[in-house]
Design a protein around this motif. Structure first.
Motif, PDB file in Angstrom:
ATOM      1  N   VAL A  73      -9.803  -9.658 -44.045  1.00 56.84           N
ATOM      2  CA  VAL A  73     -10.371  -8.519 -43.328  1.00 56.84           C
ATOM      3  C   VAL A  73     -11.543  -9.030 -42.505  1.00 56.84           C
ATOM      4  O   VAL A  73     -12.415  -9.739 -43.024  1.00 56.84           O
ATOM      5  CB  VAL A  73     -10.845  -7.418 -44.292  1.00 56.84           C
ATOM      6  CG1 VAL A  73     -11.464  -6.261 -43.519  1.00 56.84           C
ATOM      7  CG2 VAL A  73      -9.683  -6.928 -45.153  1.00 56.84           C
ATOM      8  N   ILE A  74     -11.561  -8.673 -41.205  1.00 56.72           N
ATOM      9  CA  ILE A  74     -12.626  -9.098 -40.304  1.00 56.72           C
ATOM     10  C   ILE A  74     -13.302  -7.868 -39.739  1.00 56.72           C
ATOM     11  O   ILE A  74     -12.644  -7.002 -39.150  1.00 56.72           O
ATOM     12  CB  ILE A  74     -12.081  -9.974 -39.152  1.00 56.72           C
ATOM     13  CG1 ILE A  74     -11.343 -11.193 -39.727  1.00 56.72           C
ATOM     14  CG2 ILE A  74     -13.207 -10.416 -38.237  1.00 56.72           C
ATOM     15  CD1 ILE A  74      -9.859 -11.049 -39.841  1.00 56.72           C
ATOM     16  N   ASP A  96     -20.128 -11.111 -37.366  1.00 53.92           N
ATOM     17  CA  ASP A  96     -18.895 -10.679 -38.009  1.00 53.92           C
ATOM     18  C   ASP A  96     -18.978 -10.921 -39.503  1.00 53.92           C
ATOM     19  O   ASP A  96     -19.610 -11.878 -39.978  1.00 53.92           O
ATOM     20  CB  ASP A  96     -17.689 -11.431 -37.444  1.00 53.92           C
ATOM     21  CG  ASP A  96     -17.326 -10.954 -36.063  1.00 53.92           C
ATOM     22  OD1 ASP A  96     -16.656  -9.917 -35.951  1.00 53.92           O
ATOM     23  OD2 ASP A  96     -17.720 -11.626 -35.091  1.00 53.92           O
ATOM     24  N   PHE A  97     -18.291 -10.059 -40.246  1.00 49.58           N
ATOM     25  CA  PHE A  97     -18.180 -10.171 -41.697  1.00 49.58           C
ATOM     26  C   PHE A  97     -16.715 -10.408 -42.061  1.00 49.58           C
ATOM     27  O   PHE A  97     -15.812  -9.860 -41.424  1.00 49.58           O
ATOM     28  CB  PHE A  97     -18.705  -8.907 -42.380  1.00 49.58           C
ATOM     29  CG  PHE A  97     -20.162  -8.659 -42.129  1.00 49.58           C
ATOM     30  CD1 PHE A  97     -21.129  -9.178 -42.982  1.00 49.58           C
ATOM     31  CD2 PHE A  97     -20.572  -7.911 -41.044  1.00 49.58           C
ATOM     32  CE1 PHE A  97     -22.469  -8.955 -42.747  1.00 49.58           C
ATOM     33  CE2 PHE A  97     -21.914  -7.684 -40.799  1.00 49.58           C
ATOM     34  CZ  PHE A  97     -22.866  -8.197 -41.657  1.00 49.58           C
ATOM     35  N   MET A 102     -10.582 -17.137 -35.552  1.00 51.76           N
ATOM     36  CA  MET A 102     -10.883 -17.506 -36.928  1.00 51.76           C
ATOM     37  C   MET A 102     -10.734 -16.305 -37.861  1.00 51.76           C
ATOM     38  O   MET A 102     -11.294 -15.244 -37.591  1.00 51.76           O
ATOM     39  CB  MET A 102     -12.315 -18.025 -37.028  1.00 51.76           C
ATOM     40  CG  MET A 102     -12.640 -19.129 -36.049  1.00 51.76           C
ATOM     41  SD  MET A 102     -11.783 -20.666 -36.438  1.00 51.76           S
ATOM     42  CE  MET A 102     -12.323 -21.683 -35.052  1.00 51.76           C
ATOM     43  N   PRO A 103     -10.040 -16.489 -38.983  1.00 51.74           N
ATOM     44  CA  PRO A 103      -9.919 -15.392 -39.950  1.00 51.74           C
ATOM     45  C   PRO A 103     -10.951 -15.430 -41.065  1.00 51.74           C
ATOM     46  O   PRO A 103     -10.963 -14.552 -41.918  1.00 51.74           O
ATOM     47  CB  PRO A 103      -8.522 -15.606 -40.520  1.00 51.74           C
ATOM     48  CG  PRO A 103      -8.379 -17.086 -40.510  1.00 51.74           C
ATOM     49  CD  PRO A 103      -9.120 -17.593 -39.305  1.00 51.74           C
ATOM     50  N   SER A 104     -11.805 -16.470 -41.130  1.00 52.14           N
ATOM     51  CA  SER A 104     -12.783 -16.577 -42.212  1.00 52.14           C
ATOM     52  C   SER A 104     -14.068 -17.185 -41.677  1.00 52.14           C
ATOM     53  O   SER A 104     -14.076 -17.882 -40.646  1.00 52.14           O
ATOM     54  CB  SER A 104     -12.240 -17.427 -43.362  1.00 52.14           C
ATOM     55  OG  SER A 104     -12.143 -18.780 -42.981  1.00 52.14           O
ATOM     56  N   SER A 105     -15.153 -16.952 -42.398  1.00 46.65           N
ATOM     57  CA  SER A 105     -16.448 -17.483 -41.968  1.00 46.65           C
ATOM     58  C   SER A 105     -16.544 -18.986 -42.172  1.00 46.65           C
ATOM     59  O   SER A 105     -17.391 -19.645 -41.562  1.00 46.65           O
ATOM     60  CB  SER A 105     -17.574 -16.789 -42.744  1.00 46.65           C
ATOM     61  OG  SER A 105     -17.418 -16.996 -44.141  1.00 46.65           O
ATOM     62  N   SER A 106     -15.687 -19.562 -43.018  1.00 45.95           N
ATOM     63  CA  SER A 106     -15.774 -20.986 -43.325  1.00 45.95           C
ATOM     64  C   SER A 106     -14.869 -21.847 -42.456  1.00 45.95           C
ATOM     65  O   SER A 106     -14.973 -23.075 -42.494  1.00 45.95           O
ATOM     66  CB  SER A 106     -15.430 -21.223 -44.801  1.00 45.95           C
ATOM     67  OG  SER A 106     -14.120 -20.763 -45.094  1.00 45.95           O
ATOM     68  N   VAL A 138     -20.255 -14.283 -43.596  1.00 52.36           N
ATOM     69  CA  VAL A 138     -20.774 -13.739 -42.349  1.00 52.36           C
ATOM     70  C   VAL A 138     -20.998 -14.882 -41.379  1.00 52.36           C
ATOM     71  O   VAL A 138     -21.402 -15.984 -41.767  1.00 52.36           O
ATOM     72  CB  VAL A 138     -22.086 -12.948 -42.576  1.00 52.36           C
ATOM     73  CG1 VAL A 138     -23.160 -13.835 -43.194  1.00 52.36           C
ATOM     74  CG2 VAL A 138     -22.604 -12.345 -41.272  1.00 52.36           C
ATOM     75  N   LYS A 139     -20.714 -14.618 -40.114  1.00 53.77           N
ATOM     76  CA  LYS A 139     -20.940 -15.582 -39.051  1.00 53.77           C
ATOM     77  C   LYS A 139     -21.667 -14.854 -37.925  1.00 53.77           C
ATOM     78  O   LYS A 139     -21.259 -13.762 -37.522  1.00 53.77           O
ATOM     79  CB  LYS A 139     -19.631 -16.174 -38.553  1.00 53.77           C
ATOM     80  CG  LYS A 139     -19.787 -17.313 -37.554  1.00 53.77           C
ATOM     81  CD  LYS A 139     -18.438 -17.810 -37.065  1.00 53.77           C
ATOM     82  CE  LYS A 139     -17.645 -18.464 -38.175  1.00 53.77           C
ATOM     83  NZ  LYS A 139     -16.368 -19.035 -37.694  1.00 53.77           N
TER      84      LYS A 139
END
Length: 784
Positions: free
Chosen positions: A466-467, A476-477, A47-51, A527-528
């Motif tokens: 950016v991860i 992760d942010f 995953m590249p994003s928290s959503s 953030v996840k």
């Protein structure tokens, strides 16, 4: 083997963008709500994003869904409704977008785009009624325009659905329920010519609680041959679908105060029919250093749709019913190639390049009708519209705690429109001169030839993610940025003259041409985390700025292009599984959405409604200029409780809430809140049999499934009589053209139930072990 009720397993979070087939290894097994095991992706893609969220077919089928499109409500923040029968495309809401039927939400099934550009009913029309939820292998849901492979209609997000390649055992299910609901479904696979054939289909009927029954009749089939795996193999898929229905559209709420039934119909001949046939193919190859994917598809669809949203506003004698038709053949393909590289001082990298292309041959138009009999044709067009899109991105692992994805896509769109409107089919209007209307000298508004033409546009869209994983592997942010877009109706880019109204001097009214591509800019930070055992949480702050909005217009039954808007919001998701048989899910999305600038046309209308003869009718109260984004949902929330193991008793409860929303720019008219509870209970036998009861709207919510705020006229309105010579009350042309302002709605169906029984399909019924009917009642004893 995971249990059928398993929901949202813990996802790897320190990850970068993957190519579309990543994570689709079908070697793992999972039970489904039907009982037998089916193959599904072994592990979610990176995953590249928290959503972004990834769901398996088993997860999707755990939650009860009233209609196929509602299965997508497993995506946090997405609400799916319906207001015009069980064959019309759903209405979608996500991140403060009233997506209408899909304008800013890109939907794909097996790489085929579902959104229809330059469609007869609305831009981006995405019909998901032909999707069979039980056959889904996976759903990848992305929010925002941050991935280079996501192009047209991806402003709010992109949902990619994928069907199974095979099942180890065939299954069938029969369902019966309230309001004459009936459905038979089955799927099975078998070996053939060095590969596997997988087939499935359904037949369903439904009338609903309406005084004019829906009389929905649907038939749907899928047949696929595949060899190898998703990441390294070949497949060919054919689909066929047909549906016809009646529809009870939205009704003015002022009628309910007069005793009109919520289940009644003002225009009983509304409805439609649709067909869809497609053939697609996919080839993929993967080695230790690179991977390639080639996809191709061809699709033919038809739609005839009869609606009446304003009743007797335009034509006080025949009514305002109109027919929209769309006939199209779509052909296209995608190709991707990824290289694994060691760049930037031996930093692990992957470079990806790709091309996407599609061409639509379209025949579409709109006709005024009475009882489904057209009598004139404002639009009748033959179009060709295509695109070619190039994209590339590179993802790099700079350190164990830092990854980046940087890329861009270049889209080139072109199209041509040939107006086919004949003079004798053009709308007939009274001629207007300095003395006013002259009914003795009417003429036809024949604008088809003048509105023909061609258009082209190109757009460069940068993307970046950016991860960060600064502490451990549990948190992760994410930082994401991207430019997205939706294409506009090609007819709007070539139109010079209005098709249904005249200028003040009695001549043709000029209109402003629109651009073919409308860009947006999106960004989010999130953030996840899985820092708390058995709890997975994510928080995302997002911002979206659009250059233009496509909004619904009641008096035309279509979408119009409006000024741009800003949206800022927050999304919170939580999944907690404290026990193997118990899980909770809680999601909420809150969005603040507003138009930018001033709507000059609305301001002029407001001034006209303040004049003597107009002020007294009060239409100005809901037509003041403002910046509320019409039908933008400020809050969407869901809560789900799941109970049960892979076999035995199981249950599910789902609550969905949609907050009140502004229906006009000034916010004067608002929709009611929507809150519904659906429930499921059943029993699964170890032999693969299943008995299941679904209850929808179990607490009898009496809200509106959909609501709009606009003007309409019905014969019982005092304004109808004033505008048509029945009263001496003063009126003006402005008031009569607007009609009686108010909220129109489509009620949520009354509480209903559906009972499903299913089991193995490919067994010898003479020797197979039938389910033990006493087994569900053999409870565990806690004493000797």
């Amino acid at each position: 083997m995971q249990p059928a009720h398993a929901v949202r397993p813990a996802l790897p979070v320190a990850a970068a963008t993957a190519i579309p087939d990543d994570g689709l290894d079908s070697s793992a097994q999972q039970t489904t709500a039907l009982g037998p095991r089916i193959q599904y992706p072994a592990s979610p893609k990176e995953m590249p994003s928290s959503s972004e969220r990834f769901f398996t077919g088993g997860q999707i089928n755990t939650i009860p869904a009233f209609r196929p499109g509602e299965a997508l409500e497993i995506v946090p923040g997405l609400a799916v409704t319906q207001h015009a029968g069980e064959g019309k495309a759903n209405q979608y809401y996500l991140r403060g977008f009233d997506l209408d039927h899909g304008t800013d939400l890109a939907l794909y099934l097996d790489a085929m785009p579902l959104n229809m550009r330059t469609h007869g009913h609305g831009q981006g029309y995405a019909d998901a009624n032909f999707v069979i939820p039980e056959m889904l292998a996976a759903v990848d849901a992305r929010k925002g325009p941050y991935n280079v492979e996501d192009g047209d209609f991806s402003n709010a997000g992109t949902i990619r659905m994928q069907y199974l390649r095979k099942v180890p055992q065939g299954v069938y299910a029969t369902t019966g329920g309230a309001f004459n609901f009936g459905r038979v479904f089955g799927m099975r696979s078998w070996e053939f010519s060095g590969g596997d054939i997988f087939g499935g289909g359904e037949i369903s009927t439904y009338d609903g609680p309406w005084r004019v029954p829906n009389n929905a009749r649907k038939i749907n089939a899928v047949l696929r041959w595949s060899r190898g795996e998703e990441s390294d193999g070949l497949s060919v898929t054919g689909m066929a679908y047909a549906n016809r229905w009646n529809s009870t559209d939205q009704i003015p709420l002022r009628l309910f105060e007069q005793g009109f039934s919520p289940w009644g119909s003002i225009s009983p001949t509304d409805g439609g029919d649709t067909t869809r046939f497609s053939l697609s193919g996919r080839w993929a190859r993967e080695t230790a250093t690179d991977k390639s994917t080639v996809e191709a598809f061809v699709m033919h669809s038809t739609l005839d749709l009869y609606n009446n949203f304003t009743y007797f506003l335009t034509n006080p004698v025949l009514g305002d019913q109109f027919r929209q038709f769309d006939r199209r053949t779509m052909i296209g393909g995608n190709a991707y190639h990824a290289f694994k590289l060691n760049l930037f001082e031996n930093k692990e990298s992957e470079l990806r390049v790709g091309v996407q292309s599609r061409y639509d041959d379209i025949r579409l138009g709109v006709q005024n009708a009475v009882q489904r009999m057209p009598y004139d044709t404002p639009r009748n067009d033959q179009l060709g519209e295509g695109n070619i899109s190039l994209f590339s991105d590179i993802k790099t692992k700079w350190a164990p705690w830092l990854r980046t994805v940087i890329g861009a896509r270049l889209d080139y769109y072109w199209g041509s429109n040939q107006g086919l409107q004949a003079y004798w089919d053009a709308p007939l209007f009274p001629r207007i001169d300095s003395s006013g209307f002259d009914p003795s000298a009417p003429f036809r508004i024949w604008t088809g030839p003048a509105n023909s033409g061609a258009a082209a546009a190109q757009l460069l869209s940068p993307k970046a993610s950016v991860i960060l994983n600064p502490w451990d592997n549990t948190t992760d942010f994410y930082l994401n940025f991207g430019r997205g877009f939706h294409s506009n109706d090609l007819r709007a880019t070539t139109q010079r003259l209005a098709t249904t109204e005249l200028g003040e001097d009695g001549g043709y009214l000029s209109v402003r041409k629109q651009g073919l591509l409308s860009p947006s800019t999106g960004a989010e930070i999130g953030v996840k985390t899985r820092a708390i055992d058995r709890l997975e949480s994510a928080a995302t702050l997002f911002f979206i700025q659009t250059a233009q909005e496509n909004i619904f217009e009641g008096d035309s039954g279509n979408t119009v292009i409006a000024r741009g808007a800003n949206r800022i919001g927050v999304e919170l998701t939580n999944h907690w599984r404290p026990l193997s048989w118990l899980a909770f899910e809680g999601d909420v999305t809150a969005t603040h959405a507003r138009f930018r600038g001033v709507d000059r046309e609305q301001s002029q209308l407001f001034i006209d409604l303040l004049q003597p003869g107009a002020f007294e009718w009060g239409s100005w109260l809901s037509n003041m200029p403002g910046n509320y984004l019409v039908n933008a949902t400020p809050i969407v929330a869901t809560a789900t409780l799941e109970l049960g193991e892979a076999t035995g008793w199981f249950g599910n409860f789902k609550y969905r809430y949609i907050a009140p929303r502004a229906l006009t720019q000034d916010g004067f008219l608002k929709s009611p809140a929507i809150g519904t509870v659906n429930a499921r209970a059943g029993y699964r036998w170890k032999e693969g049999w299943k008995l299941q009861l679904d209850v929808f709207n179990m607490f009898n919510s009496r809200s509106q499934q959909i609501a709009y705020g606009y003007g309409s006229l019905i014969p019982t309105d005092p304004l109808f009589q004033a505008c048509n010579g029945g009263l001496s009350a003063p009126t003006t042309e402005a008031v009569c053209s607007v009609g009686q302002m108010g909220v129109v709605g489509h009620p949520i169906e009354r509480p209903s139930w559906r009972l499903t029984f299913g089991g193995p399909l490919d067994v010898d019924l003479l020797t197979a072990k039938a389910p033990s009917l006493s087994e569900p009642f053999q409870f565990v004893k806690f004493w000797e």
